[in-house]
Design a protein around this motif. Sequence first.
Motif, PDB file in Angstrom:
ATOM      1  N   TYR A  81       0.694  -4.047   5.024  1.00 36.90           N
ATOM      2  CA  TYR A  81       1.517  -2.798   4.277  1.00 36.90           C
ATOM      3  C   TYR A  81       0.612  -2.487   2.855  1.00 36.90           C
ATOM      4  O   TYR A  81       0.207  -1.510   2.404  1.00 36.90           O
ATOM      5  CB  TYR A  81       2.909  -2.858   3.946  1.00 36.90           C
ATOM      6  N   ASP A 116      -2.561  -1.038   3.759  1.00 33.47           N
ATOM      7  CA  ASP A 116      -2.305   0.297   4.190  1.00 33.47           C
ATOM      8  C   ASP A 116      -2.122   1.260   3.116  1.00 33.47           C
ATOM      9  O   ASP A 116      -2.717   2.418   3.039  1.00 33.47           O
ATOM     10  CB  ASP A 116      -1.035   0.498   5.264  1.00 33.47           C
ATOM     11  N   LEU A 117      -1.368   0.702   2.111  1.00 36.95           N
ATOM     12  CA  LEU A 117      -1.229   1.793   0.940  1.00 36.95           C
ATOM     13  C   LEU A 117      -2.497   1.711  -0.124  1.00 36.95           C
ATOM     14  O   LEU A 117      -2.635   2.829  -0.603  1.00 36.95           O
ATOM     15  CB  LEU A 117      -0.317   1.099   0.036  1.00 36.95           C
ATOM     16  N   GLY A 145      -2.665   5.297   1.126  1.00 40.75           N
ATOM     17  CA  GLY A 145      -1.428   5.706   0.406  1.00 40.75           C
ATOM     18  C   GLY A 145      -1.487   6.849  -0.156  1.00 40.75           C
ATOM     19  O   GLY A 145      -0.483   7.776  -0.319  1.00 40.75           O
ATOM     20  N   GLN A 199       3.170   6.721   5.804  1.00 40.79           N
ATOM     21  CA  GLN A 199       4.146   5.994   5.345  1.00 40.79           C
ATOM     22  C   GLN A 199       5.424   6.253   5.928  1.00 40.79           C
ATOM     23  O   GLN A 199       6.278   5.426   6.020  1.00 40.79           O
ATOM     24  CB  GLN A 199       4.130   5.858   3.733  1.00 40.79           C
ATOM     25  N   THR A 200       5.968   7.595   6.452  1.00 40.30           N
ATOM     26  CA  THR A 200       7.155   7.686   6.596  1.00 40.30           C
ATOM     27  C   THR A 200       7.270   8.278   8.109  1.00 40.30           C
ATOM     28  O   THR A 200       8.559   8.225   8.653  1.00 40.30           O
ATOM     29  CB  THR A 200       7.743   8.976   5.926  1.00 40.30           C
ATOM     30  N   ASN A 246       6.446  -0.687  -3.723  1.00 37.77           N
ATOM     31  CA  ASN A 246       6.693  -0.280  -2.422  1.00 37.77           C
ATOM     32  C   ASN A 246       6.848  -1.525  -1.640  1.00 37.77           C
ATOM     33  O   ASN A 246       7.365  -1.335  -0.368  1.00 37.77           O
ATOM     34  CB  ASN A 246       5.475   0.666  -1.867  1.00 37.77           C
ATOM     35  N   THR A 263       8.540  -0.208   8.173  1.00 34.53           N
ATOM     36  CA  THR A 263       7.940  -1.653   8.072  1.00 34.53           C
ATOM     37  C   THR A 263       8.898  -2.808   8.391  1.00 34.53           C
ATOM     38  O   THR A 263       8.336  -3.938   8.385  1.00 34.53           O
ATOM     39  CB  THR A 263       7.455  -2.045   6.562  1.00 34.53           C
TER      40      THR A 263
END
Length: 298
Positions: A58, A61-62, A66, A73-74, A231, A243
């Motif tokens: 994660y 990924d951000l 991001g 992300q959503t 986050n 996540t």
Amino acid sequence: MEGFDFSSMTRPELFEFEGISMVHYFTDDWENVQNFQARPDDILVATYPKAGTTWVSYILDLLYFGNTAPERQTSIPIYLRVPFLEAVIPSLRTGVELANNLPTTPRLIKTHLPVQLVPKSFWEQNCRVIYVARNAKDNAVSYFHFDRMNHAEPDPGDWSNFLQMFMDGKNVFGPWYDHVRGYWKKKQTYSNLHYMFFEDMVENTDREVENLCSFLGLTTSSEERERITKNVHFDAMKQNRMTNYSTIPVMNFSVSPFMRKGKVGDWKKHFTVAENEKFDKHYEEKMKNTTLKFRTQI
């Protein structure tokens, strides 16, 4: 996953495969896994199960997407953004298919394979590999609770039975000892491997993100890192449906959540004094010929 009938899913049997214990969910696509064609800019996240894989996935990924693709992300679960290469899980495309079809650059890919079974192309292409290691005691506890709720794993039995299996290396993906040492040894000859410790991340996430950026050659502002750290805080990730793995059909959250505690030292609530003494003695024997050192509390 709501409405999923867990009684209809039989747990897999453990068997010896390529020198380690495995279940068919991670060997069914073996030829395609071994022949996987890595690209030079791929980033491989490698861990022993339950050592912080999703956390680091994660973060990556951000770091990369991001800002450029916030809708990811959503709307897209982490297991589709960072495919699990060797996995063949019911109702999902294979890990290899998911990885081959990633629209992102770089591709972020995860594996639990020990170093000797990682597809050769990752090394040939000089890909960056990020390994996360967690101390054996907490890792064993986390794996035990994971196996209780994950029907793609063998039944762990009770804690004392599981702990013995852990010491004997009879878990899916083989012995913890060989896994953490294998990548540690590889790091000595392969400069594109960044070795991280779960305990360091718990102690100071921002510092570890900064070290990760430095390894990846990324420049991030302290504000950006602060946003990412917020986050990826354990409680935030546990609540985040993208996540926390609550959308995957093989995990029974009524037994235990996928993200349980994320702490260092929870092993003290599980090990008896006798188990701890026996484990320490065994651990010393297994880890005597390595410079690798872990903290079991911070």
